[in-house]
Each structure stands twice: as structure tokens, then as C-alpha cells.
Scaffold this motif. Sequence first.
Motif, PDB file in Angstrom:
ATOM      1  N   LYS A 277       0.826  -1.209   0.000  1.00 24.90           N
ATOM      2  CA  LYS A 277       0.000   0.000   0.000  1.00 24.90           C
ATOM      3  C   LYS A 277       0.862   1.262   0.000  1.00 24.90           C
ATOM      4  O   LYS A 277       0.514   2.263  -0.641  1.00 24.90           O
ATOM      5  CB  LYS A 277      -0.915   0.001   1.219  1.00 24.90           C
ATOM      6  N   ASN A 289      -6.576 -10.895  -5.494  1.00 27.79           N
ATOM      7  CA  ASN A 289      -7.260  -9.733  -4.902  1.00 27.79           C
ATOM      8  C   ASN A 289      -6.348  -8.858  -4.043  1.00 27.79           C
ATOM      9  O   ASN A 289      -6.779  -8.314  -3.026  1.00 27.79           O
ATOM     10  CB  ASN A 289      -8.456 -10.174  -4.044  1.00 27.79           C
ATOM     11  N   PRO A 291      -5.183  -5.749  -4.636  1.00 28.73           N
ATOM     12  CA  PRO A 291      -5.654  -4.361  -4.475  1.00 28.73           C
ATOM     13  C   PRO A 291      -6.722  -4.230  -3.393  1.00 28.73           C
ATOM     14  O   PRO A 291      -6.681  -3.298  -2.576  1.00 28.73           O
ATOM     15  CB  PRO A 291      -6.204  -4.016  -5.866  1.00 28.73           C
ATOM     16  N   GLN A 292      -7.663  -5.172  -3.379  1.00 30.38           N
ATOM     17  CA  GLN A 292      -8.724  -5.126  -2.375  1.00 30.38           C
ATOM     18  C   GLN A 292      -8.157  -5.402  -0.986  1.00 30.38           C
ATOM     19  O   GLN A 292      -8.561  -4.773   0.000  1.00 30.38           O
ATOM     20  CB  GLN A 292      -9.803  -6.160  -2.725  1.00 30.38           C
ATOM     21  N   ASP A 296      -5.905  -0.504  -2.095  1.00 28.18           N
ATOM     22  CA  ASP A 296      -5.512   0.399  -3.175  1.00 28.18           C
ATOM     23  C   ASP A 296      -6.074  -0.146  -4.482  1.00 28.18           C
ATOM     24  O   ASP A 296      -5.461  -0.986  -5.145  1.00 28.18           O
ATOM     25  CB  ASP A 296      -3.994   0.528  -3.271  1.00 28.18           C
ATOM     26  N   THR A 297      -7.254   0.315  -4.834  1.00 25.79           N
ATOM     27  CA  THR A 297      -7.885  -0.142  -6.071  1.00 25.79           C
ATOM     28  C   THR A 297      -7.793   0.929  -7.157  1.00 25.79           C
ATOM     29  O   THR A 297      -8.649   1.038  -8.028  1.00 25.79           O
ATOM     30  CB  THR A 297      -9.359  -0.513  -5.810  1.00 25.79           C
ATOM     31  N   SER A 298      -6.701   1.698  -7.117  1.00 25.13           N
ATOM     32  CA  SER A 298      -6.516   2.787  -8.084  1.00 25.13           C
ATOM     33  C   SER A 298      -6.158   2.276  -9.479  1.00 25.13           C
ATOM     34  O   SER A 298      -6.192   3.039 -10.445  1.00 25.13           O
ATOM     35  CB  SER A 298      -5.396   3.712  -7.601  1.00 25.13           C
ATOM     36  N   GLY A 299      -5.801   0.998  -9.583  1.00 23.77           N
ATOM     37  CA  GLY A 299      -5.364   0.469 -10.873  1.00 23.77           C
ATOM     38  C   GLY A 299      -3.856   0.431 -11.011  1.00 23.77           C
ATOM     39  O   GLY A 299      -3.330   0.042 -12.053  1.00 23.77           O
ATOM     40  N   LYS A 353     -19.298 -11.441  -4.395  1.00 20.02           N
ATOM     41  CA  LYS A 353     -17.908 -10.981  -4.186  1.00 20.02           C
ATOM     42  C   LYS A 353     -17.423 -11.264  -2.760  1.00 20.02           C
ATOM     43  O   LYS A 353     -16.817 -10.424  -2.100  1.00 20.02           O
ATOM     44  CB  LYS A 353     -17.767  -9.497  -4.530  1.00 20.02           C
ATOM     45  N   SER A 356     -11.960 -14.480  -1.899  1.00 17.60           N
ATOM     46  CA  SER A 356     -10.642 -14.016  -2.352  1.00 17.60           C
ATOM     47  C   SER A 356      -9.846 -15.215  -2.843  1.00 17.60           C
ATOM     48  O   SER A 356      -8.767 -15.518  -2.347  1.00 17.60           O
ATOM     49  CB  SER A 356      -9.901 -13.310  -1.216  1.00 17.60           C
ATOM     50  N   ASP A 373     -12.916  -7.757 -13.385  1.00 19.15           N
ATOM     51  CA  ASP A 373     -11.604  -7.401 -12.840  1.00 19.15           C
ATOM     52  C   ASP A 373     -10.527  -7.986 -13.755  1.00 19.15           C
ATOM     53  O   ASP A 373     -10.344  -9.199 -13.814  1.00 19.15           O
ATOM     54  CB  ASP A 373     -11.461  -7.970 -11.427  1.00 19.15           C
ATOM     55  N   ASN A 375      -7.422  -8.187 -13.479  1.00 19.98           N
ATOM     56  CA  ASN A 375      -6.422  -8.999 -12.770  1.00 19.98           C
ATOM     57  C   ASN A 375      -6.907 -10.444 -12.629  1.00 19.98           C
ATOM     58  O   ASN A 375      -6.129 -11.398 -12.811  1.00 19.98           O
ATOM     59  CB  ASN A 375      -6.138  -8.410 -11.385  1.00 19.98           C
TER      60      ASN A 375
END
Length: 441
Positions: A277, A289, A291-292, A296-299, A353, A356, A373, A375
Motif C-alpha cells: 500500500k 485480490n 488491491p482489495q 488500493d484499487t486505483s489500478g 464478491k 478471495s 476485474d 487482474n
Amino acid sequence: MNANTHQSRSFSRRGFLGLTAAAASVPLLAACGGGSASQGGGGGAGGTIKFWDMPWATPAYNDAAKVVAEGFSGANGSKASYQIIQWANFYQTFSSAIASKTGPAVSTGGGFQAFQFEQQGQIAYADKVIDKLKSNGQFDDFLPGVLDPFKSDKGYVAVPWQLDMRVFWYRKSLFEKANVALPTDWPSLLEAGKALKKVGAFGFTTGAGTGNNYANHSMIMMMVNNGGGVFNKDGELDLLNDRNVEAMEFVLELVSNGIVDPAAVSYTTDNMSAQWKDGKAGYGLFQVNVPQRVGDTSGDLLVADPITGPHGDKATIVFPNNIMMYTNTPSQDASEEFLVYYLGQLKQLWQKKLMSALPVFKSITEIPEFADDPNNVKIVKEWQPIAKTFASQGNTLNANLAALDGGQALNQFSQTIITGKSDAKSALQAFQSGLESVLKK
């Protein structure tokens, strides 16, 4: 693995397998107390199939799974009950309940649990379930190779339901800042690591602190990525093979160049998440998963391409979570009917959802809630087909793997390597000796 470490987050779930560290030191059928084994004997009361499940994710997961399980209505009026078994001392809970015939008829649980109880004659083989999945079309829906590890010479020991994958992740902005290309092989991984170090980031992010098995996973992953592994194709210990030595010499080169954080030996999974992060992690092995998980799910956090080993090998490791049936049941037919039903309802958990992990069915990988998603899509397309289990170079899971996974021999080996305190051959020799002392011949 320390269950609490994982339960402190909304749960990456590989824990099912790391938590079998406990099993490695527990005698089979341990008579220690602990557990919630009531509801009468016979695997269930009054034709009720007792289904025991683990906290694989947030409580919302268990709430949803309970609704699915209790929605079962069998051909002969059989029903199902749902009970959560905590990861803390889970193996003792199952062992004592099974010994007293108050255990479940069907359960999820530790990754090698089915193989351990199979040795005691407590597991009901799932061949009839597989036949039913062939007739209803679900068999053809399995992702490639996911069933193979569960086929023994006596039958299918369990049925997989989710896959806990290990894949390389990277932070795109750090690679741009370091002006270096994404690794495609080991030399470019070393080059990227050196470039990331110059911008204050680590290029082989890992951890070996309390409850953290990612250093263990990274070591085995690099072995299988070079065509090696802990075992040979016949399931015999083979740690000192040339491919393993070469892999560990490479990791030691990463360590000597400061590409592995010197403090990684003490990092928990939460410490690793913080590094990802905070922009201190540029590249490294982690779960689905990320980012989750790290918030930080900014891409900017993305799944990397698989890398090619020095001899052209591509591989990663996977932990196939499974559902098992027990011989102690009010009705084997009802157990099989419940398991087929439950597998058919799994899609709901990914639609909400709550998971994970990767599903084992192709159709679930195609639902919008999963496939939206990129990813996830990349992991299914590029990583799952090259994934191998801890049994590599062999293909079939077995009870001995519980002593390997999360055991002291593997922990000590990983800590030795990531701190650079030994040469590769000496570390592998110590690892081999440590495993020989705990594995069943």
C-alpha cells in the motif's frame, strides 16, 4: 499459519493450508478436546447431513454459505445443517469429533486434511460425485487439471471448490519511476530489482514473520519455476536436485543485491500488505485480490506476466481448497447428493464478491462480478494453467504435505535463504534433513 493474522483482514484465503502447520505436529486422531462436536453421532441426526465449514472470508461469507447449505433438500427428505469451525486448533477439533463419531458428514477444512483422514479409513471417496458431475455437465466445467491432485489409486479423496493462487504482482508507477521493463525471466527480474532499489522499493517482496508463509511459498515457487520442487515425480524427497540449487542461488543473488528487504524475515502478512500500500513493494509473490486486500484499487497494482526460468520453465504454486466426505454419515447417498448440490450453488459466493480465491469452474470465471476485474482474468488465463501444487514434481497430494507446509523445516529454510545466512546447497541439505525427520516413509 496463525489464523488470527489472516482473520484480521477480510481474508486472503490460503490459510486453509498454511494452518495445517498445526496438523504437522498433532498425532493423527489426537484426543485433545476442543471442538464443537455435538448434534449426535452418525454424521448427523435424523437424516441431516452435517456440513462443517471454515471462516474462509468475512462473516458475510459464512452467512451466505449457511443459506446455501441449509437450502439443500435431498431426494429422501434429507436436509443439511451448517456449522463454522474456527481455524484455531481446527485439526484437533476434527480429530476428536471424528474419533467420537460426532464429526461432520461433509466439510471443507485443511488442505491435506482429507489425505490425513483417508489414512485412517475415515474418508468416503468421491468417485460417485464425479460421475454425477459428468452426467450433469459440471465435470466439463472444471478448469484444467484441478481434479488431478485428488485422484488416488483408491479413488477421488476430495473435490476441489476454490483455488488459492500465488502470482507475481507489481506496482506500475514504480516501474515507470525506475524506468525499467516488467520482468519476463530471471535476468530481467534481477535487473528490475536493482532499478527498483534505486527508487526506494523492493523487487522481491516477501515475509517470514509470525503466521506469514509467503517466504515459504516464494522459495517453492522459484524451485518449480525452474522445473524443480521438493519431491521428484515418484513423490520422494529431492531437494538437492540441480534445478533447486540453481533457483536458491538466484534468490541468494537477489538477497545480496538488496532486492529482498533485510527486515522481511520478521514481516507478517499485514506488514507485507502495508509495504504494497505504501509504495515500498514494487514486485513480488502474493495472493488473488491484492488491491482489495491492501486497500488500493486505483489500478496501480497489477498482476504481472509469468516469468520464464533459465531452462524455459514457467510455473507457480496453487493450493486447491477442497470439500471432503466422511464414512460416518447417516446416508452416503445423501452426502453425495449434498456435495453435488453445494458445488452447483457456489456461483452465488462469487456473485456476491465474498471470495478471495479463484473458482474451480470456468463458468464462474465468466460471470461479470469476477470477469470485470482484469487482474482476475489474467490470473485465470495465464497463471492457473501453469500452476503446480506443493507435491511437485509429482502431481498427487498426500498426507505428508501437511508436514511440509508451514512446518519448521520449511520455515527455517526460507528464513535462512532470505537473510542470506547460508549457501544454497547447505540450506537445501538442512531442509532435506529436517523434512526426513518428520515425513512418513
